[in-house]
Structures are given as C-alpha cells and as structure tokens.
Scaffold this motif. Sequence first.
Motif, short mmCIF file in Angstrom:
data_model
loop_
_atom_site.label_atom_id
_atom_site.label_comp_id
_atom_site.label_asym_id
_atom_site.label_seq_id
_atom_site.Cartn_x
_atom_site.Cartn_y
_atom_site.Cartn_z
N LEU A 56 12.08 -1.45 32.56
CA LEU A 56 12.67 -1.20 31.37
C LEU A 56 13.96 -1.90 31.33
CD1 LEU A 56 12.17 -0.77 28.33
CD2 LEU A 56 12.84 1.89 28.91
N GLN A 57 14.10 -3.24 30.85
CA GLN A 57 15.16 -4.07 30.90
C GLN A 57 16.16 -3.56 29.80
OE1 GLN A 57 13.01 -7.64 30.91
NE2 GLN A 57 13.60 -7.98 33.14
N ALA A 58 15.57 -3.37 28.80
CA ALA A 58 16.44 -3.07 27.43
C ALA A 58 15.41 -2.47 26.39
CB ALA A 58 17.31 -4.19 26.86
N GLU A 59 16.15 -2.03 25.41
CA GLU A 59 15.31 -1.43 24.32
C GLU A 59 14.20 -2.42 23.62
OE1 GLU A 59 18.95 -2.35 22.02
OE2 GLU A 59 18.36 -1.67 24.07
N ASP A 60 14.67 -3.76 24.02
CA ASP A 60 13.48 -4.54 23.21
C ASP A 60 12.77 -5.49 23.98
OD1 ASP A 60 15.72 -5.81 23.93
OD2 ASP A 60 15.88 -7.18 22.11
N ARG A 61 12.79 -5.11 25.29
CA ARG A 61 12.16 -5.89 26.26
C ARG A 61 12.14 -5.12 27.69
NH1 ARG A 61 17.34 -8.40 26.34
NH2 ARG A 61 18.52 -8.12 28.22
N PHE A 62 10.71 -5.40 28.38
CA PHE A 62 10.54 -4.96 29.63
C PHE A 62 9.61 -6.06 30.30
CE2 PHE A 62 7.29 -3.22 26.39
CZ PHE A 62 6.06 -3.72 27.15
N ALA A 63 9.35 -5.70 31.55
CA ALA A 63 8.85 -6.35 32.40
C ALA A 63 7.89 -5.57 33.42
CB ALA A 63 9.60 -7.49 33.23
N ARG A 117 8.69 -8.68 24.97
CA ARG A 117 9.73 -8.73 24.04
C ARG A 117 9.45 -8.29 22.61
NH1 ARG A 117 14.94 -11.25 24.37
NH2 ARG A 117 14.44 -11.89 26.44
N HIS A 118 10.15 -7.67 22.13
CA HIS A 118 10.06 -7.16 20.66
C HIS A 118 10.39 -8.26 19.65
CE1 HIS A 118 10.02 -4.30 16.95
NE2 HIS A 118 8.87 -3.98 17.64
N VAL A 119 9.63 -8.68 18.75
CA VAL A 119 10.24 -9.76 17.98
C VAL A 119 9.22 -9.73 16.76
CG1 VAL A 119 10.13 -12.41 17.62
CG2 VAL A 119 10.20 -11.27 19.89
N TRP A 172 5.47 -6.49 19.21
CA TRP A 172 5.59 -7.16 20.84
C TRP A 172 5.06 -8.24 21.14
CZ3 TRP A 172 9.20 -4.70 23.63
CH2 TRP A 172 9.64 -3.44 23.34
N GLN A 173 5.64 -9.16 21.78
CA GLN A 173 5.09 -10.34 22.29
C GLN A 173 4.90 -10.66 23.98
OE1 GLN A 173 6.32 -14.24 20.60
NE2 GLN A 173 6.57 -15.10 22.75
N PHE A 174 3.58 -10.19 24.32
CA PHE A 174 3.31 -10.26 25.76
C PHE A 174 3.27 -11.56 26.25
CE2 PHE A 174 1.27 -5.89 25.10
CZ PHE A 174 2.50 -5.25 25.08
N VAL A 216 -0.09 -15.74 26.20
CA VAL A 216 0.85 -15.13 25.05
C VAL A 216 -0.11 -14.12 24.16
CG1 VAL A 216 2.44 -15.10 23.02
CG2 VAL A 216 2.56 -17.04 24.90
N LEU A 217 0.40 -12.95 24.17
CA LEU A 217 -0.44 -12.03 23.22
C LEU A 217 0.42 -11.00 22.43
CD1 LEU A 217 -3.10 -10.25 22.55
CD2 LEU A 217 -2.56 -8.76 24.39
N ALA A 218 0.18 -11.33 20.91
CA ALA A 218 1.09 -10.30 19.95
C ALA A 218 0.41 -9.07 19.94
CB ALA A 218 0.76 -10.94 18.59
N TRP A 219 1.09 -8.00 20.16
CA TRP A 219 0.73 -6.51 20.23
C TRP A 219 1.45 -5.53 19.32
CZ3 TRP A 219 -3.01 -4.59 23.20
CH2 TRP A 219 -3.10 -3.08 23.53
#
Length: 357
Positions: free
Chosen positions: A166-173, A196-198, A202-204, A224-227
């Motif tokens: 969990l890299q930040a509140e708006d992105r993880f890997a 990343r949250h956009v 979420w955009q996977f 890419v997958l929108a979630w």
Amino acid sequence: MSRLLGQLDRYVVGAILGLSAVVGLGLVSLYSFISFITEIDQSSDSLGVGQIFVVTLLSMPAGLYVLMPLVAMLGTLLGVGQLAAQSEITAMRAAGYSNLRLGRAALIAGLLMGLLAVGLGESVGPIGQQAAERIKAGIEADVGGESGVGPVWLRDGGNVYFIRRLQAEDRFADAEIYRFDDALNLRSILSVQSARHVRGRWQFEGVSETRFEDQAVRVQQRDVLAWQSGIDPEVLELYVLEADTLSVTGLVRLIAYLDGNGLDTREQQLELWRKLIAPLTVMAMVLFAVPFVFGPTRGGGAGQRLLIGVLVGIGFHLLNEISANFGALYGWPAPLAAGLPTAVLALAAVARLGAAR
C-alpha cells in the motif's frame, strides 16, 4: 478564565506551563533526533538527508502528542518544585493558599495542556504524519523503491483484498482480489500489478483474472481495468498512518468501515477511547505530581524530581499496556481497558493531595 483565578493561581499556572514548555522542547528534540537517526539507518538510498529532515520535522507534532502526559508530569514537578525550593509555596500556604487550591491551579494548567494534546491529536499530528508518509512514498516510488505499508487485508462486501504494498492512500501495487458469492464460494481471483484511484474509481494495470466456473477455469489478461469499489482513499489513508497518530474522526471512520464489513474493531475501539481519555490523563499526571512538593523530596534538586517523573511516567506506561493486554485477553469493554490506568492515577493523586500536610 482570568476572573475565576486569583493572582496566586495564575502564578502557579504560569510556573507549570513555563517549565512544561521547556521540558516539552527538550523531550521532543530528543525524540526527533532519535527518530532522525533511526530513519537514516532504515531508509533506502532514495531518501536523502534533506528529505529525512523534513519527514522528521513533520512528525514532531505527533511525537509531542505521544509525549504529552510525560511532559505534563515533569513540567509540574519542576514548576511546583521550583516554587517549593524558593520557599514560595511556604509563603503562599502561610497566606491561606491551601493544598486543594494549589491542586485546582495545577488542574487548570493540566486542562490547558490537555486541550493542546487534543489539538495535536486531532489536526496537526495526523496532518503532519500523513504529509511525511506521502513524501516517503512519493520519493521512493519515483525511483522504483519498494515503499509502502503491507501486507494489508481488506473486505468490501463479497470482495476480499490482499494488498502487498500500500504505497499511498490513492495507489497500491502487487495485490489480489478474491471474489465470493453469497454462499461464500470463491468465484474469481484478480491479480493486479498496480492500481491508482482516478476520478472516483480505481484504475488497475497488469490484471490477470482467474474465473472458477462450473466445469472450467478461465484466465483472462487485461492491460487496464476500471474498478468500482467501496474502498476509497479515505479508508486506505487510515492504513498508511500509524494507529496512534490517527485522529478521533479518522478512527471513527475506520471503525464504521470495519463494522460495516463485519470485521473486528476491538483494537481500534481501544485506541479511540485512549484518545478520548488523553486530556484526562494529562490532567491526572499533573495532579499526581503536585503532592511531591509536600513530602521528603521537597528539598531535593531538579534532578531528583526529574527521576521521579520519569519513573512515574514509565510506570504509568506499563500499567497502560498491561490494562490493554488484559482487556484484549478477557474481553473488557474498551472504555474500561483504556480508562482504568487513568482512573487509578487520578484516585491516587486525589488521595495523596488530601493527605498532604
């Protein structure tokens, strides 16, 4: 408040607050220096000395919040002890200034420091800690570092998330999402390289989906997958921050999320009640320190009073941890586990103050 306090009351409050400020500055400086050295030792090469210095600076309010009970204890011992050493307490008592009135003045000083603790714990501390974590995550991510918190398990309805970084509140890997049906049968697994949250979703990227159908297992690859998910950055930022630096409102949000997904909230409930009781703990520490000036230690020096304060602070910390562990072991209500040490300290302070001569 000045109308409710006499001149002597204001003098005592000023002495306690003045010495508490000096003690606070010293303890926070020592705490920050140790944190700075530790961060240099543990950080990767991506963080330079300048960035570590900024991170340490932003973390100072959270450090002061943690140290506030000890600051109040030592500040009161030194402040009132200084008055006693200069025979000012003796003169005040000869003029009719009672022990109870001295305790009331000390409580007012403790209340002011408790309010400062509330401000640090609710706004300045979490904001600074969050900014520090963003700096670390951003710098290390830019150079391809393995930054972040993890692993983290989350639940959103029938979806269970396993986030390794969990890299930040708006992105993880490096995450996996397990999807269950109403009968708790595993229906699919999504492996996600980065997310990343956009714009509200979420955009996977780098997605591999494994579906478990009645007679077959199908695997599908997507770039890419929108979630859409109920887990948003406001929830994830609570995992980026350390538990003891979350604000009361942040803890309430986290508890609501956990409750909504049927997850255990005992640890968060305990931390919430600790924060609610923190101002009372500061006041109890101040009140407990006052009777020491009436006992055999009143003629002692500042070093002796500092030693007493440190020992009491360590003892209270141990009692706090013991109460929390016993509460978790025996299922005590969170208010009892969090408030018992403070209640014991306050009762001991009142008893000592009443018995002081």
